[in-house]
Design a protein around this motif. Structure first.
Motif, PDB file in Angstrom:
ATOM      1  N   ASP A 153      37.475 -45.935 -21.812  1.00 20.32           N
ATOM      2  CA  ASP A 153      37.511 -47.168 -22.610  1.00 20.32           C
ATOM      3  C   ASP A 153      38.504 -48.129 -21.974  1.00 20.32           C
ATOM      4  N   PRO A 154      38.072 -49.303 -21.574  1.00 23.92           N
ATOM      5  CA  PRO A 154      39.023 -50.211 -20.926  1.00 23.92           C
ATOM      6  C   PRO A 154      40.048 -50.809 -21.884  1.00 23.92           C
ATOM      7  N   ALA A 155      39.764 -50.692 -23.175  1.00 28.59           N
ATOM      8  CA  ALA A 155      40.694 -51.303 -24.126  1.00 28.59           C
ATOM      9  C   ALA A 155      41.969 -50.493 -24.205  1.00 28.59           C
ATOM     10  N   PRO A 156      43.114 -51.138 -24.214  1.00 29.80           N
ATOM     11  CA  PRO A 156      44.359 -50.387 -24.383  1.00 29.80           C
ATOM     12  C   PRO A 156      44.453 -49.879 -25.810  1.00 29.80           C
ATOM     13  N   ARG A 215      46.271 -49.028 -29.352  1.00 27.24           N
ATOM     14  CA  ARG A 215      47.150 -49.893 -30.141  1.00 27.24           C
ATOM     15  C   ARG A 215      48.603 -49.709 -29.737  1.00 27.24           C
ATOM     16  N   ALA A 263      49.715 -48.598 -26.764  1.00 26.43           N
ATOM     17  CA  ALA A 263      49.972 -49.162 -25.435  1.00 26.43           C
ATOM     18  C   ALA A 263      50.095 -50.674 -25.509  1.00 26.43           C
ATOM     19  N   TYR A 264      49.245 -51.258 -26.329  1.00 26.46           N
ATOM     20  CA  TYR A 264      49.267 -52.716 -26.500  1.00 26.46           C
ATOM     21  C   TYR A 264      50.608 -53.170 -27.060  1.00 26.46           C
ATOM     22  N   ARG A 265      51.058 -52.442 -28.077  1.00 28.06           N
ATOM     23  CA  ARG A 265      52.343 -52.821 -28.682  1.00 28.06           C
ATOM     24  C   ARG A 265      53.477 -52.624 -27.702  1.00 28.06           C
ATOM     25  N   GLU A 318      53.367 -52.762 -24.488  1.00 27.21           N
ATOM     26  CA  GLU A 318      53.350 -53.823 -23.473  1.00 27.21           C
ATOM     27  C   GLU A 318      53.913 -55.125 -24.034  1.00 27.21           C
ATOM     28  N   ARG A 319      53.561 -55.412 -25.277  1.00 25.11           N
ATOM     29  CA  ARG A 319      54.087 -56.640 -25.887  1.00 25.11           C
ATOM     30  C   ARG A 319      55.590 -56.557 -26.061  1.00 25.11           C
ATOM     31  N   LEU A 348      57.249 -57.211 -22.882  1.00 22.41           N
ATOM     32  CA  LEU A 348      57.218 -58.618 -22.474  1.00 22.41           C
ATOM     33  C   LEU A 348      58.156 -59.481 -23.312  1.00 22.41           C
TER      34      LEU A 348
END
Lengths: 300, 444
Positions: free
Chosen positions: A18-21, A23, A25-27, A29-30, A33
């Motif tokens: 699944d290419p979607a990160p 939840r 991993a997304y958090r 990464e945010r 940043l």
């Protein structure tokens, strides 16, 4: 042709990624940043870690001591180089007793490193000696501790409650004296507080030079004025102010009238307008006897 | 109605905040792809709050610093169909764009195509208290518009004043400060289904983002792909997307009509897939590489391997000629264009002074579309590409990105909407007074 025999262990193709990160991993990464978080991670965290490591290292007493010993050793190996070592002490301008005193109060075990010598403290110690007016300490090339001393010159002998002492012209104590006879060349002063008025005393002693053969000494009375003591128990009572002038008057009278050679006990100059003489007991009768005798002789 | 008013005002505030912070994301939720652009507002116009429009209509104030596209999932006909899938797709796009921009974005402005948009033309008029028109008068005039009954479960997406008239003078752009007795306003109202907006808000919230604005994709595609004189004189923008085809009509630089046809490029692909009995991915590939709309003699001889994985040699080695593919695609594209034609006719497009039609969107890249469209829609047809904006990567300059680019322009310089004016003074205090009285009655 397609293989007909079924393989025992067929490798299943991996499920399509699944290419979607996720939840999480997304958090993450945010979060990464976020500028504040990044700055904390790049600067704050290393600082905290290093501080924690240092604290953990020094939490153990043994390590602390070892590190202190290491530092001490390093310092010693540097300061104990031969070029920094001081081997002996040379004392200039001191008499033998003062020399001995200085060596006694400066307990240095030679050789010693010049880093371990506190010259200012030593100078103060030496200058604290009664006999020393001024002291200079320096380390001469060649590892010599040079002590230059200027001694106090005793000017008077002071007889006080604590015994005999030598004082210099400023009234500083120079040394104790065992007996008056040890320094017959110096004038004698006595009385409490005599050391505080030493310049005036020396001036009076100078003025008293014409009667030096009869001069015994000066007595400080009530810590405010001087008495000049002569032999035969004679005293010249000087006022609190203008003592030299009063003494000069007495000496002038003496030179003119030989006043002090008469049977006086006291010349009281305390009141400048009313100098008073006190005759010795019996002197009045003697005086009257002489005058009546002379008168009778004159009549007769 | 007031709820929406407050919601839209809140989004406007959010947009302001995002502009102050300097970074805002643009999200085009389409049925074929989800595009995310990250804009940085640091140009010379950034903090200028002046009357009128700034240099280049605010385009110089921002720069695209991150761009990412991902294949859309869970979106059909321009509406969110599967929430989880859409959320994942949005996450993918946003993360990739953030990574490229090397900055975290918190505010997002989104657009979508579907949800059955319906246009209404409203008008309202008020007598001026003072003889001079003030901003409050404009707000009152807007509030005086009769709201049509647009049905249960629908929300207003855009409500833009498009024309002002003062006494007998019409066609005013800005009536403020002018002298007259009666101010009337024409307003264009675009409503969409409520659930589409709610779903979008939910998906974006699930991605830890805040929605700072919503726009109709047909509208923003028109902003970016119509040139100024086309917008001024009257034109239609047809945004051919994957699952839906949006159309918007512009005149005097205002959108006056928007609609959408629930047909798009995906239907062409599925036609190919069904006719040739091949998977959708292969059909998409054939459509992209070999698709066309006008067959020539050469196309009969150009054979395309359509392949297969069944193991049957005959089946796996099938070929079709390009003419056959064209024969499959053309009727469907004709159908789409005819539907669009019907919508344009219903809107009265033929009455506009200029009838320029601009085709844009990913579907407009089919070779031969312009000649086919000119047969169906009229002579003045051109293919449109989005405006060039600063920092946009080359891969995102195609017609498929006209919605995303238009949204950038929308973010930089939004048109006045109803909620940009303060609530009219005569309605607001009465209500709050009544509420205060009610509160006292209940509590004392």
């Amino acid at each position: 042709m397609r293989p007909l025999i079924r393989r025992r262990s067929r490798v299943e193709p991996p499920p399509l990624r699944d290419p979607a990160p996720s939840r999480l991993a997304y958090r993450a990464e945010r979060l990464w940043l976020t500028p504040l978080f990044r700055r904390f991670l790049r600067i704050g965290l290393p600082v905290v870690l290093v501080a924690a490591a240092v604290a953990a290292f020094f939490a153990d007493a043994g390590r602390r001591e070892a590190l202190a010993a290491l530092g001490h050793d390093l310092r010693q190996s540097f300061t104990e180089r031969p070029e920094f070592m001081v081997g002996l002490m040379a004392i200039d301008g001191a008499s033998r007793e003062v020399d001995e005193d200085i060596r006694e109060i400066l307990p240095i075990d030679f050789p010693v490193s010049s880093f371990d010598l506190d010259l200012e403290a030593m100078r103060q110690t030496v200058a604290g000696l009664d006999a020393v007016a001024r002291a200079e300490l320096r380390i001469r090339p060649g590892g010599i501790l040079q002590v230059s001393v200027q001694e106090r010159v005793p000017a008077v002998v002071w007889r006080s409650d604590n015994g005999l002492e030598l004082l210099d012209a400023q009234g500083h104590r120079v040394a104790p004296l065992a007996a008056r006879g040890a320094r017959p060349d110096l004038p004698l002063v006595a009385g409490t507080g005599a050391d505080g008025a030493m310049p005036e005393a020396l001036h009076l002693i100078d003025l008293a030079a014409p009667i030096a053969d009869r001069f015994r000494g000066l007595v400080r009375v009530g810590e405010r004025r001087w008495d000049v003591v002569l032999d035969r128990g004679q005293r010249i009572l000087l006022p609190e102010t203008g003592a030299p002038a009063a003494l000069e008057r007495v000496i002038a009278l003496n030179q003119a009238e030989e006043m002090l050679a008469r049977d006086l006990v006291t010349v009281d100059m305390r009141q400048a307008g009313r100098p008073t003489l006190r005759l010795a007991p019996g002197a009045i009768e003697e005086f009257r006897r002489i005058t009546t005798a002379e008168a009778e002789a004159g009549d007769g | 109605m007031t709820d929406l008013y407050q919601l839209q005002r809140a989004m406007r505030r959010m947009r302001k905040q995002a502009m102050d912070r300097g970074v805002v994301a643009i999200l085009d939720v389409g049925s074929a792809k989800i595009a995310c652009l990250v804009l940085r507002f640091d140009g010379p116009d950034r903090l200028r709050e002046t009357e009128g429009i700034g240099a280049l209509a605010g385009q110089s104030s921002f720069r695209v610093i991150g761009a990412a596209t991902t294949r859309s999932r869970g979106v059909r006909f321009g509406e969110i169909d599967a929430m989880q899938e859409t959320e994942r797709a949005i996450r993918t796009a946003v993360q990739a764009a953030q990574k490229m921009a090397k900055v975290r974005v918190d505010h997002v402005i989104a657009c979508f195509a579907g949800a059955g948009p319906r246009s209404y033309g409203l008008d309202g008029a008020v007598d001026l208290v003072d003889s001079t028109v003030t901003e409050g008068d404009v707000a009152r005039a807007l509030a005086a518009c009769d709201l049509p009954d647009f049905g249960e479960g629908r929300e207003v997406l855009h409500a833009q004043p498009v024309n002002f008239a003062l006494d007998h003078r019409s066609g005013l752009i800005d009536p403020r400060g002018q002298i007259g007795n009666r101010l009337s306003v024409d307003m264009h109202l675009l409503t969409v289904e409520n659930r589409a907006i709610q779903n979008l808000i939910y998906c974006i919230k699930r991605c830890d983002l805040e929605l700072a604005g919503v726009a109709s994709s047909a509208y923003v595609a028109g902003i970016s792909s119509l040139v100024e004189d086309e917008q001024e004189l009257g034109s239609a923008c047809i945004d051919m997307g994957g699952g839906a085809t949006g159309l918007s009509i512009f005149i005097k630089k205002h959108m006056i009509y928007a609609d959408n046809v629930r047909l798009g490029g995906d239907h062409v692909t599925s036609d190919i897939s069904k006719c040739l009995q091949i998977p959708m991915a292969t059909a998409e590939r054939i459509k992209t590489f070999n698709g066309g709309l006008v067959a020539t003699g050469m196309d009969d001889r150009e054979m395309i391997e359509i392949g297969g994985e069944t193991g049957d040699y005959e089946h796996d080695r099938r070929t079709v000629s390009r003419a056959e593919v064209i024969g499959i695609m053309r009727p469907r594209v004709e159908e789409i264009l005819e539907d669009v034609r019907a919508r344009l006719d219903a809107a009265g497009f033929e009455h506009l002074p200029s009838q320029q039609i601009v085709l844009t969107g990913g579907g407009s890249q089919i070779p031969g579309l312009d000649s086919l469209a000119s047969r169906i829609l009229g002579q003045q047809v051109r293919l449109g590409r989005p405006l060039r904006v600063q920092g946009l990567p080359q891969s995102a300059t195609g017609p498929a990105f006209s919605g995303a680019v238009g949204l950038c322009l929308f973010a930089a310089h939004p048109q006045d909407e109803w909620w940009d004016f303060d609530i009219s003074a005569e309605r607001y205090p009465a209500r709050s007074l009544r509420r205060a009285v009610k509160w006292f009655k209940e509590n004392w």
